[in-house]
Enzyme design. Structure first.
Site, PDB file in Angstrom:
ATOM      1  N   ALA A 238       0.841  -1.194   0.000  1.00 54.83           N
ATOM      2  CA  ALA A 238       0.000   0.000   0.000  1.00 54.83           C
ATOM      3  C   ALA A 238       0.880   1.250   0.000  1.00 54.83           C
ATOM      4  O   ALA A 238       1.704   1.423  -0.858  1.00 54.83           O
ATOM      5  CB  ALA A 238      -0.953  -0.039   1.191  1.00 54.83           C
ATOM      6  N   THR A 239       0.688   2.153   0.946  1.00 47.43           N
ATOM      7  CA  THR A 239       1.497   3.356   1.189  1.00 47.43           C
ATOM      8  C   THR A 239       0.830   4.650   0.731  1.00 47.43           C
ATOM      9  O   THR A 239       0.430   4.792  -0.423  1.00 47.43           O
ATOM     10  CB  THR A 239       2.895   3.269   0.552  1.00 47.43           C
ATOM     11  OG1 THR A 239       3.621   2.193   1.150  1.00 47.43           O
ATOM     12  CG2 THR A 239       3.681   4.547   0.760  1.00 47.43           C
TER      13      THR A 239
END
Length: 331
Positions: free
Chosen positions: A237-238
């Site tokens: 993700a991030t």
């Protein structure tokens, strides 16, 4: 100096901060891209990395104890670690214009960067490269940039705690606020494991949906009820972003400002800073206001502006065509 309007009522863009330009490159062959925040005259910078799986470039340089004081651009990119290559194109664009840190016979452009993971959307072999970073610089303007499914937010998704089949579309958003003579802005590519929450109401704006895909369930609430998260590989993700101000700040103050911006992420994304996120926020000070920054006031303002940018990112996002199984756009 308090801002009483909820984040959902804050508009504007990071380009309202004098000395800032933004450019997107959106990959036409699959949902990915990159976004450059240009500071051609140089800006003091800091960074705060809180996610457990970051992908970054030149963040050590921003430590207040280290030498170089100013950066010339920040790059936000899709493509996971491969996307860091796009920073090379930003460096080349700046060097061609004589912009950089004086180093003997050369000027070396300083371009910190951070990436997000979007390789599960489309052909993972297609990702932002040096040509993409160069193109983003060519597109950079001082006007408000596009939001949603563009640039670094093109392949972003949110609400992945129970797998991609129950996720929704993320994107990139921006906001700004002027308080007195000081302007604060933010831009953020929202690609979170968690849900996006309106902090004014606690409502899930975009996030993990029920098994039928009909409505958000509230990821953290589901876990508290005993529903186990999906097995996720670290770094899937991030959320990455930049906050900026025209107040004059030191590197140490910029680092603190980046930390305050994470408070805005924590208000608007739940859960945040997980083992599968590499959440990273940069802070820039252009000093164009000619006034020193009041860190108490800036620390109160920045979380509101960052939270507003997060909400704008998902509200402007559009569905992916062809979409991964089950991934839904907002609404």
């Amino acid at each position: 100096m308090a801002q009483t309007a909820p984040p959902s009522a804050i508009g504007g863009a990071i380009t309202a901060v004098p000395g800032i330009k933004v450019g997107h490159f959106t990959e036409a062959r699959r949902p990915t891209g990159c976004t450059v925040i240009l500071t051609e005259e140089g800006a003091t910078a800091g960074v705060d990395v809180r996610g457990a799986a970051p992908g970054t470039r030149e963040t050590d340089l921003l430590n207040p104890a280290n030498l170089v004081e100013k950066v010339h651009a920040i790059l936000l990119s899709g493509g996971s670690a491969f996307g860091l290559e796009a920073a090379t194109g930003v460096v080349r664009w700046l060097e061609e214009r004589g912009i950089g840190y004086p180093a003997g016979p050369a000027r070396v452009p300083i371009v910190p960067a951070a990436i997000l993971f979007d390789l599960t959307v489309g052909d993972h072999r297609i990702r932002p490269d040096a040509a993409a970073g160069y193109a983003a610089c060519e597109a950079a303007r001082a006007e408000a940039p596009a939001e949603g499914s563009v640039g670094a937010g093109t392949g972003a998704t949110v609400g992945k705690l129970f797998g991609m089949a129950r996720a929704m579309k993320g994107g990139i958003g921006t906001a700004s606020l002027k308080v007195g003579a000081i302007t604060v802005g933010a831009i953020v590519a929202v690609n979170a494991v968690g849900d996006v929450i309106d902090p004014a109401t606690g409502t899930v704006v975009a996030g993990a949906r029920d098994a039928e895909g009909r409505r958000p369930v509230g990821a953290t609430a589901a876990v508290l009820r005993g529903e186990l998260p999906a097995a996720m590989q670290a770094g899937m993700a991030t959320t990455i972003g930049v906050v900026a101000t025209d107040a004059a700040l030191t590197k140490a103050q910029c680092q603190r400002l980046a930390g305050a911006a994470h408070d805005g992420l924590a208000r608007s994304i739940d859960p945040i800073h997980t083992m599968s996120d590499g959440d990273t926020v940069f802070a820039l000070s252009t000093g164009k206001a000619g006034l020193p920054g009041n860190m108490m006031a800036l620390g109160a303002i920045v979380p509101h502006v960052m939270a507003a940018a997060v909400l704008r990112a998902v509200r402007a996002a559009r569905g992916i065509e062809p979409s991964p199984p089950g991934v839904s756009e907002l609404g």
